[in-house]
Write a protein that holds these residues in place. Sequence first.
Motif, mmCIF file in Angstrom:
data_model
loop_
_atom_site.group_PDB
_atom_site.id
_atom_site.type_symbol
_atom_site.label_atom_id
_atom_site.label_comp_id
_atom_site.label_asym_id
_atom_site.label_seq_id
_atom_site.Cartn_x
_atom_site.Cartn_y
_atom_site.Cartn_z
ATOM 1 N N HIS A 103 0.673 -1.180 -0.180
ATOM 2 C CA HIS A 103 0.042 0.024 -0.009
ATOM 3 C C HIS A 103 0.935 1.357 0.139
ATOM 4 N N CYS A 162 -11.281 0.567 0.093
ATOM 5 C CA CYS A 162 -10.506 -0.782 0.706
ATOM 6 C C CYS A 162 -11.406 -1.061 1.699
ATOM 7 N N TRP A 209 -8.222 -3.158 6.742
ATOM 8 C CA TRP A 209 -8.372 -1.756 6.247
ATOM 9 C C TRP A 209 -8.935 -0.910 7.429
ATOM 10 N N ALA A 249 -7.787 -4.320 -4.847
ATOM 11 C CA ALA A 249 -6.674 -3.257 -5.592
ATOM 12 C C ALA A 249 -7.089 -2.779 -6.687
ATOM 13 N N ILE A 274 -2.732 0.082 -4.520
ATOM 14 C CA ILE A 274 -2.795 -1.157 -3.654
ATOM 15 C C ILE A 274 -2.215 -2.142 -4.595
#
Length: 74
Positions: A6, A17, A25, A62, A70
């Motif tokens: 990240h 996220c 997260w 991502a 990400i």
Amino acid sequence: MPKIIHYRDKCIGCGICFEMQPELWRMSRKDGKAVLLGAEEKRETDVLTVNKLLLQEAKIVAAACPVKIIKTVN
């Protein structure tokens, strides 16, 4: 080992996220950016070693990140 990377300094704080994978997260109350829980900071990036199941979920996260900060590594 699979890893999630990240680039937090480039985070815009959209929260996608966190919404998609809340077990990994959090959103910082300090600056509004995403925090990868349990990650080790390496040269302005956060790196977290994960199992294959979490990696598969992280690939989806991502892809959803609007600024593409990400990354996943098998």
